[in-house]
Design a protein around this motif. Structure first.
Motif, PDB file in Angstrom:
ATOM      1  N   LEU A  57       0.809  -1.215   0.000  1.00 42.86           N
ATOM      2  CA  LEU A  57       0.000   0.000   0.000  1.00 42.86           C
ATOM      3  C   LEU A  57       0.846   1.271   0.000  1.00 42.86           C
ATOM      4  CD1 LEU A  57      -2.760  -0.981   2.590  1.00 42.86           C
ATOM      5  CD2 LEU A  57      -3.034  -0.813   0.113  1.00 42.86           C
ATOM      6  N   VAL A  98       0.820   2.324  -5.932  1.00 40.21           N
ATOM      7  CA  VAL A  98      -0.482   2.569  -5.299  1.00 40.21           C
ATOM      8  C   VAL A  98      -0.424   3.848  -4.471  1.00 40.21           C
ATOM      9  CG1 VAL A  98      -2.121   1.701  -3.569  1.00 40.21           C
ATOM     10  CG2 VAL A  98      -1.148   0.142  -5.269  1.00 40.21           C
ATOM     11  N   ALA A 156      -2.525   7.300  -4.982  1.00 41.31           N
ATOM     12  CA  ALA A 156      -3.394   7.722  -3.882  1.00 41.31           C
ATOM     13  C   ALA A 156      -3.117   9.159  -3.460  1.00 41.31           C
ATOM     14  CB  ALA A 156      -3.209   6.788  -2.686  1.00 41.31           C
ATOM     15  N   SER A 216     -10.120   7.748  -4.430  1.00 42.77           N
ATOM     16  CA  SER A 216     -10.643   6.407  -4.172  1.00 42.77           C
ATOM     17  C   SER A 216      -9.519   5.433  -3.805  1.00 42.77           C
ATOM     18  CB  SER A 216     -11.417   5.890  -5.384  1.00 42.77           C
ATOM     19  OG  SER A 216     -10.610   5.918  -6.549  1.00 42.77           O
ATOM     20  N   VAL A 217      -8.345   5.601  -4.410  1.00 41.89           N
ATOM     21  CA  VAL A 217      -7.211   4.733  -4.073  1.00 41.89           C
ATOM     22  C   VAL A 217      -6.696   5.056  -2.670  1.00 41.89           C
ATOM     23  CG1 VAL A 217      -4.887   4.025  -4.743  1.00 41.89           C
ATOM     24  CG2 VAL A 217      -6.616   4.448  -6.500  1.00 41.89           C
ATOM     25  N   LEU A 274      -8.914   3.241  -0.476  1.00 43.41           N
ATOM     26  CA  LEU A 274      -8.559   1.822  -0.515  1.00 43.41           C
ATOM     27  C   LEU A 274      -7.418   1.547   0.459  1.00 43.41           C
ATOM     28  CD1 LEU A 274      -8.712  -1.022  -1.795  1.00 43.41           C
ATOM     29  CD2 LEU A 274      -7.085  -0.208  -3.517  1.00 43.41           C
ATOM     30  N   GLN A 275      -6.420   2.422   0.468  1.00 42.97           N
ATOM     31  CA  GLN A 275      -5.323   2.288   1.431  1.00 42.97           C
ATOM     32  C   GLN A 275      -5.843   2.328   2.866  1.00 42.97           C
ATOM     33  OE1 GLN A 275      -2.907   5.681   0.038  1.00 42.97           O
ATOM     34  NE2 GLN A 275      -1.184   4.268  -0.098  1.00 42.97           N
ATOM     35  N   VAL A 313      -8.917   2.023   4.191  1.00 47.33           N
ATOM     36  CA  VAL A 313      -9.852   0.961   4.585  1.00 47.33           C
ATOM     37  C   VAL A 313      -9.114  -0.361   4.769  1.00 47.33           C
ATOM     38  CG1 VAL A 313     -11.798  -0.428   3.781  1.00 47.33           C
ATOM     39  CG2 VAL A 313     -11.873   2.057   3.577  1.00 47.33           C
ATOM     40  N   THR A 314      -8.136  -0.632   3.917  1.00 44.23           N
ATOM     41  CA  THR A 314      -7.381  -1.882   4.052  1.00 44.23           C
ATOM     42  C   THR A 314      -6.567  -1.887   5.344  1.00 44.23           C
ATOM     43  OG1 THR A 314      -7.211  -2.031   1.638  1.00 44.23           O
ATOM     44  CG2 THR A 314      -5.743  -3.419   2.930  1.00 44.23           C
ATOM     45  N   GLY A 347     -14.643   6.593  -3.407  1.00 44.11           N
ATOM     46  CA  GLY A 347     -13.912   6.543  -2.149  1.00 44.11           C
ATOM     47  C   GLY A 347     -14.848   6.504  -0.955  1.00 44.11           C
ATOM     48  N   MET A 355     -16.292   3.071  -0.579  1.00 42.00           N
ATOM     49  CA  MET A 355     -15.312   2.175   0.048  1.00 42.00           C
ATOM     50  C   MET A 355     -15.272   2.369   1.556  1.00 42.00           C
ATOM     51  SD  MET A 355     -12.025   2.197  -2.501  1.00 42.00           S
ATOM     52  CE  MET A 355     -12.136   1.552  -4.169  1.00 42.00           C
TER      53      MET A 355
END
Length: 286
Positions: free
Chosen positions: A61, A66, A70, A76-77, A80-81, A83-84, A230, A233
């Motif tokens: 990440l 990525v 971001a 949105s990316v 993603l970072q 939330v992961t 985003g 997510m």
């Protein structure tokens, strides 16, 4: 370039060094904790795998293209970072530490009172939600986007506060999260509400909050569409909370059933004893 995306590897020596140091400390801590009576401190391989999987995901990440996308092109990316880290890496890291590994640390007279405060459900939830929402205030967030090191500090704060946030549910030291199943369900439900509200604003406000991002025209999406994705997510942690509540509910039912069986057994034993006593009295009278 791939569809206009900036495929550049972000070299962050501080983050890389931090991940390597974390791995070395984890291995050293296991060996140190098991130096006495290792047979009483069984180390399950799945816990070790959990730790290194979490570290690997963090590296993917933050140390790959990525991260560049971001910070410069797609909100949105970034989500993603975040939330992961919150929903995947934090639980994996907590699972990686058995109780016998962390108890000596929390037994320290200086650490224990601080840990008790920070892992209190209300405090842990406030720290996580305030950290997440304050960092996403445009002033702080835009500054982090322009500074890679500061951006990683932000992501690190998400991970650390997420660890505290998960602790009342799955923390390895049981003494620091004594909550009943109904209390845990209430915690899981209420904890995610502030972030969910922020997610709904991102999706339904129809206003672009962050103008720093340069969405590649090749993707054919607007800045608000990227923001809405985003926000969608960001609703995923709320679904995870619901997933956590389900097994807690069934465990609570199982606990109630077990208590009911014990009460029935005690009542039956009392009735049997009473009948036996009555029989002995009648026999003695005869």
């Amino acid at each position: 370039m791939f569809y206009g995306l900036n495929i550049v590897w972000h070299w962050s020596p501080i983050t890389l060094a931090g991940l390597i140091l974390a791995c070395l400390l984890y291995i050293f801590a296991i060996r140190w904790a098991r130096r006495d009576k290792p047979e009483e401190k069984a180390l399950q391989m799945r816990r070790v795998v959990s730790f290194f999987v979490a570290v690997g995901i963090i590296a993917l990440l933050l140390l790959t293209p990525v991260d560049m996308i971001a910070r410069t092109q797609l909100f949105s990316v970034h989500m993603l970072q975040a939330v992961t880290l919150i929903t995947v890496c934090a639980p994996l890291l907590l699972y990686a530490f058995p109780a016998w590994l962390v108890q000596p640390f929390f037994a320290n007279p200086f650490v224990r009172p601080v840990a008790r405060v920070l892992t209190q459900p209300v405090i842990a939830s406030l720290l996580f939600n305030l950290s997440f929402l304050l960092w996403h205030a445009p002033l702080f967030f835009n500054f982090a986007l322009r500074n890679g090191t500061f951006y990683h500090v932000m992501m690190g704060s998400f991970l650390l506060t997420a660890l505290l946030n998960w602790w009342p549910l799955i923390g390895p030291v049981r003494e620091l999260h004594k909550m009943t199943y109904p209390q845990q369900m209430l915690y899981a439900f209420l904890d995610g509400q502030p972030v969910d509200i922020f997610a709904f604003l991102l999706v339904f406000s129809f206003v672009v909050f962050y103008h720093h991002y340069a969405v590649p025209p090749q993707l054919g999406i607007s800045a608000f569409a990227d923001q809405a994705v985003g926000g969608a997510m960001l609703l995923l942690p709320g679904l995870v909370d619901l997933g956590v509540m389900s097994p807690l509910f069934f465990r609570w039912l199982g606990q109630l059933e077990a208590k009911a069986k014990i009460a029935d057994r005690q009542r039956q034993e009392e009735e049997d004893a009473y009948v036996e006593e009555e029989g002995m009295e009648q026999h003695s009278e005869a």
